[in-house]
Design a protein around this motif. Sequence first.
Motif, mmCIF file in Angstrom:
data_model
loop_
_atom_site.group_PDB
_atom_site.id
_atom_site.type_symbol
_atom_site.label_atom_id
_atom_site.label_comp_id
_atom_site.label_asym_id
_atom_site.label_seq_id
_atom_site.Cartn_x
_atom_site.Cartn_y
_atom_site.Cartn_z
ATOM 1 N N THR A 51 -17.970 -41.425 4.871
ATOM 2 C CA THR A 51 -17.785 -40.796 3.563
ATOM 3 C C THR A 51 -18.920 -41.188 2.608
ATOM 4 O O THR A 51 -19.218 -42.371 2.435
ATOM 5 C CB THR A 51 -16.443 -41.212 2.946
ATOM 6 N N VAL A 52 -19.550 -40.204 2.011
ATOM 7 C CA VAL A 52 -20.584 -40.417 1.006
ATOM 8 C C VAL A 52 -20.215 -39.589 -0.226
ATOM 9 O O VAL A 52 -19.857 -38.411 -0.095
ATOM 10 C CB VAL A 52 -21.981 -39.993 1.495
ATOM 11 N N GLN A 53 -20.283 -40.195 -1.387
ATOM 12 C CA GLN A 53 -19.973 -39.484 -2.620
ATOM 13 C C GLN A 53 -21.249 -39.342 -3.448
ATOM 14 O O GLN A 53 -22.035 -40.286 -3.567
ATOM 15 C CB GLN A 53 -18.894 -40.230 -3.403
ATOM 16 N N PHE A 54 -21.436 -38.151 -4.015
ATOM 17 C CA PHE A 54 -22.639 -37.840 -4.776
ATOM 18 C C PHE A 54 -22.286 -37.558 -6.234
ATOM 19 O O PHE A 54 -21.275 -36.911 -6.536
ATOM 20 C CB PHE A 54 -23.340 -36.595 -4.218
ATOM 21 N N TYR A 55 -23.131 -38.013 -7.116
ATOM 22 C CA TYR A 55 -23.074 -37.574 -8.517
ATOM 23 C C TYR A 55 -24.498 -37.288 -8.963
ATOM 24 O O TYR A 55 -25.407 -38.101 -8.742
ATOM 25 C CB TYR A 55 -22.446 -38.629 -9.436
ATOM 26 N N HIS A 56 -24.713 -36.137 -9.572
ATOM 27 C CA HIS A 56 -26.046 -35.741 -10.022
ATOM 28 C C HIS A 56 -26.151 -35.908 -11.535
ATOM 29 O O HIS A 56 -25.326 -35.369 -12.282
ATOM 30 C CB HIS A 56 -26.318 -34.284 -9.651
ATOM 31 N N LYS A 57 -27.153 -36.644 -11.959
ATOM 32 C CA LYS A 57 -27.374 -36.843 -13.393
ATOM 33 C C LYS A 57 -27.399 -35.489 -14.084
ATOM 34 O O LYS A 57 -28.123 -34.578 -13.679
ATOM 35 C CB LYS A 57 -28.689 -37.577 -13.632
ATOM 36 N N SER A 58 -26.608 -35.367 -15.155
ATOM 37 C CA SER A 58 -26.426 -34.062 -15.790
ATOM 38 C C SER A 58 -26.853 -34.025 -17.246
ATOM 39 O O SER A 58 -27.052 -32.939 -17.799
ATOM 40 C CB SER A 58 -24.959 -33.636 -15.670
ATOM 41 N N LYS A 59 -26.961 -35.158 -17.883
ATOM 42 C CA LYS A 59 -27.538 -35.236 -19.222
ATOM 43 C C LYS A 59 -29.005 -35.603 -19.032
ATOM 44 O O LYS A 59 -29.386 -36.767 -19.008
ATOM 45 C CB LYS A 59 -26.799 -36.264 -20.080
ATOM 46 N N LEU A 60 -29.812 -34.566 -18.850
ATOM 47 C CA LEU A 60 -31.209 -34.751 -18.465
ATOM 48 C C LEU A 60 -32.114 -34.855 -19.685
ATOM 49 O O LEU A 60 -31.861 -34.216 -20.721
ATOM 50 C CB LEU A 60 -31.651 -33.587 -17.579
ATOM 51 N N VAL A 61 -33.167 -35.625 -19.559
ATOM 52 C CA VAL A 61 -34.120 -35.807 -20.651
ATOM 53 C C VAL A 61 -34.905 -34.505 -20.829
ATOM 54 O O VAL A 61 -35.562 -34.047 -19.885
ATOM 55 C CB VAL A 61 -35.086 -36.963 -20.362
ATOM 56 N N PRO A 62 -34.830 -33.883 -22.017
ATOM 57 C CA PRO A 62 -35.542 -32.612 -22.219
ATOM 58 C C PRO A 62 -37.041 -32.761 -21.955
ATOM 59 O O PRO A 62 -37.679 -33.701 -22.414
ATOM 60 C CB PRO A 62 -35.271 -32.289 -23.695
ATOM 61 N N GLY A 63 -37.578 -31.822 -21.222
ATOM 62 C CA GLY A 63 -39.002 -31.845 -20.924
ATOM 63 C C GLY A 63 -39.321 -32.669 -19.700
ATOM 64 O O GLY A 63 -39.927 -32.177 -18.746
ATOM 65 N N ALA A 64 -38.908 -33.932 -19.695
ATOM 66 C CA ALA A 64 -39.218 -34.819 -18.579
ATOM 67 C C ALA A 64 -38.390 -34.499 -17.345
ATOM 68 O O ALA A 64 -38.877 -34.605 -16.214
ATOM 69 C CB ALA A 64 -39.000 -36.274 -18.988
ATOM 70 N N GLU A 65 -37.121 -34.113 -17.544
ATOM 71 C CA GLU A 65 -36.228 -33.859 -16.411
ATOM 72 C C GLU A 65 -35.656 -32.451 -16.382
ATOM 73 O O GLU A 65 -35.051 -32.048 -15.392
ATOM 74 C CB GLU A 65 -35.075 -34.872 -16.420
ATOM 75 N N SER A 66 -35.806 -31.725 -17.462
ATOM 76 C CA SER A 66 -35.245 -30.371 -17.497
ATOM 77 C C SER A 66 -36.066 -29.499 -18.431
ATOM 78 O O SER A 66 -36.715 -29.992 -19.357
ATOM 79 C CB SER A 66 -33.786 -30.402 -17.976
ATOM 80 N N LEU A 67 -36.017 -28.197 -18.179
ATOM 81 C CA LEU A 67 -36.658 -27.222 -19.057
ATOM 82 C C LEU A 67 -35.657 -26.810 -20.130
ATOM 83 O O LEU A 67 -34.634 -26.210 -19.817
ATOM 84 C CB LEU A 67 -37.102 -25.991 -18.259
#
Length: 503
Positions: free
Chosen positions: A313-329
């Motif tokens: 069993t492996v559980q995943f969580y994806h960072k969702s509050k992303l740094v504008p510009g650096a991590e998200s458009l």
Amino acid sequence: MLIAMENIIQSTAPKKGKKIFGVTFVGFFIWNTLCIYWVYNSLKTIGAVVALPITLIPYTLGPLLMSTACWLYYRMRLITKRSWSLAGLVCFWVGYEYLHQTWDLNFPWMTLGNGFAVSHQWVQWYEYTGVYGGTFWVWVLNILLFLIYIGLRETQASATRLKLIAGFVVFLIAPLSFSLYRYTTYTEQFNPSNIVVAQPNIDPYEKGGTIPASQQISILTRLSDSIGQPNTEFFIWPETAISEQMDEDHIRANNYFLQVQQFLNKFKNGNVVTGAETYKIYNNRATTTASPIPGGQFVDNFNTALNIENSATVQFYHKSKLVPGAESLPFGDALSFLKPVFEHLGGTAGSYAGQTDPSVFYSQSGIGVTPVICYESIWGEWIARSVRKGSQFIAIITNDGWWENTSGKDQHLDYAKLRAIETRRWVCRSANTGISAFINQRGDIVKQTKWWVKTAIKQDINLNSDLTFYVKYGDYLPKTGSFLALLGMLFIGVRVRLKRKVA
């Protein structure tokens, strides 16, 4: 600022609204920049000169919104009395703070309520209000002081002045007294779990290739093994502790994953919550964030938290509050039609994908933990939503080394105390270069590491399943304030239009 605005309003100067916006902007820009000067440190590697105009974005965007709230206050003063306008100012300010938390250019670092992180004993009532209760408290006290001061130079009745003084004393002493009482009488339910936090102290600029990923994992396993106990249930490792990208669909065959599982062999109930770089490949553009790769397929990249245990069993969580510009458009959904243009030019439209809801990791024994990655730790409601799903403690994984030895790392640590109070959950914080810490349910840092040292710490924490008022209802204060702010703006717009019609 209230006095400065009042002086402009009472003056004979032309274009008062423009002057108020300018004066408040300069003041807020100075305050904002002095508080978050360290943002420049994370960008200067691209070039000292190039980084300067880029850092002006976070330095100026917040002050622009703050000054807009003050300008709206002035516009309301033109059409209604001072008391209603001051109430409107509070709503406009809270509306700006909530906007700066929720839109794509988010940076809620300077929310006024965050300031009490350095004196968390004063705001134990954040378990009812969240940090926006602190924002309201700051504004109410400042407005009462302002009215008392203004009354000294105006013909204010002594009875009115006494009411204002009494109101100031009540609004200062009552929340403070309640908080100190709550702090001294709060008792945790005994429900222990042994947690280990590792701090590998790997230079963030060397994580991407200078030091092999397997060697970085070996550092973490040695640190963890040095203080782990047979009953240790969670080992917390920092953000991107596994620095080489891993395919989520084939992760069980990944050598780095197997290296971590091998470490867990001696810890029967052990789990490793670790940061990682992961990706998913699709045969079509399955998500709006997916980018094309050779062979006609598409890929999403994630800043991930993994829960690895002694099973498949492996559980995943994806960072969702992303740094504008650096991590998200920013405004990526609205600008999604431009994505093919960016791709054709060889660029990317946002580096990471996220998820719409927070997650809870569960151990084999049923313990729930909220995974929080770096920047996300300043979102109270996001974390509260995870706690509402069954989380019993919070694990913050971060890499604050980009900011170097500045107050940024200290502020980030202090903000974690507020999450502990809001949710009444222990916070276990693993920071790559420090400061790692254990924070109890009252917001006290009971154990912490030093900056830029290789170490590990452990603690028996108390798990908690009770839900606070704030966890149940979230950011009800800023949502209400934002709604009232919209009504205030509508009121201003209607009155201006009516005035023009009459003219």
